[in-house]
Design an enzyme around this catalytic site. Structure first.
Site, short mmCIF file in Angstrom:
data_model
loop_
_atom_site.label_atom_id
_atom_site.label_comp_id
_atom_site.label_asym_id
_atom_site.label_seq_id
_atom_site.Cartn_x
_atom_site.Cartn_y
_atom_site.Cartn_z
N GLY A 46 2.46 -6.31 4.10
CA GLY A 46 1.80 -5.43 3.34
C GLY A 46 2.83 -4.18 3.10
N GLN A 51 5.72 4.40 1.55
CA GLN A 51 6.80 3.81 2.62
C GLN A 51 8.29 3.84 1.79
OE1 GLN A 51 4.32 0.49 4.12
NE2 GLN A 51 5.56 0.73 5.89
N CYS A 94 4.50 -1.94 12.11
CA CYS A 94 4.57 -1.34 10.75
C CYS A 94 6.28 -1.13 10.52
CB CYS A 94 4.07 0.09 10.81
SG CYS A 94 4.27 1.12 9.40
N LEU A 95 6.42 -1.47 9.22
CA LEU A 95 7.88 -1.62 8.73
C LEU A 95 8.29 -0.13 8.82
CD1 LEU A 95 7.37 -3.91 5.62
CD2 LEU A 95 8.61 -4.27 7.91
N HIS A 136 -4.82 -0.69 7.41
CA HIS A 136 -3.58 -0.14 7.87
C HIS A 136 -2.80 0.65 6.86
CE1 HIS A 136 0.61 -0.66 10.11
NE2 HIS A 136 0.89 -0.28 8.80
N GLU A 137 -2.87 -0.24 5.56
CA GLU A 137 -2.31 0.21 4.47
C GLU A 137 -2.90 1.54 3.81
OE1 GLU A 137 0.48 -1.03 4.00
OE2 GLU A 137 0.24 -2.78 4.92
N HIS A 140 -1.94 4.58 5.66
CA HIS A 140 -0.46 5.06 5.04
C HIS A 140 -0.87 6.12 3.62
CE1 HIS A 140 2.57 3.07 6.90
NE2 HIS A 140 2.07 2.03 6.82
O1 GNR Z 1 4.26 -6.33 8.11
C1 GNR Z 1 3.27 -5.78 8.75
N1 GNR Z 1 2.43 -6.47 9.60
C2 GNR Z 1 1.50 -6.13 10.08
C3 GNR Z 1 1.00 -6.58 11.29
C4 GNR Z 1 -0.13 -6.18 11.81
C5 GNR Z 1 -1.14 -5.15 11.31
C6 GNR Z 1 -0.44 -4.63 10.17
C7 GNR Z 1 0.74 -5.07 9.73
S1 GNR Z 1 1.30 -4.06 8.01
C8 GNR Z 1 3.02 -4.65 8.41
C9 GNR Z 1 3.85 -3.81 7.08
C10 GNR Z 1 3.47 -2.39 7.06
O2 GNR Z 1 4.23 -1.72 7.72
N2 GNR Z 1 2.73 -1.98 6.11
O3 GNR Z 1 2.27 -0.80 5.99
NI NI Z 2 2.48 0.33 7.96
#
Ligand code: GNR
Ligand code: NI
Length: 169
Positions: A46, A51, A94-95, A136-137, A140
């Protein structure tokens, strides 16, 4: 299409609240194309526009397994209409917080409303990894990272580790 740079903590733009999108047009679709390419290259499941330094309420996602064909998903101005009382833990990453993983507890199921790639309004139920990822997204979009759900000690340690790693890179 173009690869964009993914911002990492403690970049101040990651704390911004993203602005609603006025219209889903070709310029926005070009942004979503770049986001998807950047997410696949990372790789991640995601990515929120903030980001890559664009604080607009746009998310891309692909939860397909490696052996499956790609299933790109696009979420513009997403809203959570309902969240379950029941929660579930998941080991998140998270990236924007590279190489840090920790457990976060969130509602197990949510009901969503959003605009898709074509600008159509969609309502959809999410559970499992989809529910984890969309929440999670959407965090952000509010300037919230998964480490903000951890203790202050864990959060500060995570940021310190990322700073060290970035310097070494
Ligand atoms: O690639 C991603 N893997 C992930 C794993 C567990 C919970 C959430 C994520 S999202 C993350 C990519 C990211 O940072 N998206 O904002
Ligand atoms: Ni993230």
């Amino acid at each position: 299409m173009a690869l964009r740079e993914i911002l990492v903590v403690p970049h101040p733009v990651l704390k911004q609240v993203s602005k609603p999108v006025a219209v889903v047009d070709d310029a926005l679709r070009a942004l979503m194309d770049d986001m998807l390419e950047t997410m696949y290259e990372a790789p991640g499941i995601g990515l929120a526009a903030v980001q890559i330094g664009v604080p607009q309420r746009v998310i891309v996602m692909d939860l397909a397994r490696q052996e499956e064909p790609p299933q790109p998903r696009y979420y513009v101005n997403p809203e959570i209409l309902w969240a379950s009382e029941e929660t579930a833990p998941y080991e998140e990453g998270c990236l924007s917080v590279p190489e840090i993983y920790d457990e976060v507890e969130r509602p197990a199921r949510v009901k969503l409303r959003y605009l898709n790639y074509q600008g159509e309004q969609i309502e959809e139920d999410a559970e499992g990894l989809f529910a984890v990822c969309i929440q999670h997204e959407m965090d952000h979009l509010e300037g919230v990272l998964f480490i903000d759900h951890l203790s202050r000690l864990k959060r500060e340690q995570a940021i310190k580790k990322v700073k060290k790693g970035v310097k070494a890179a």
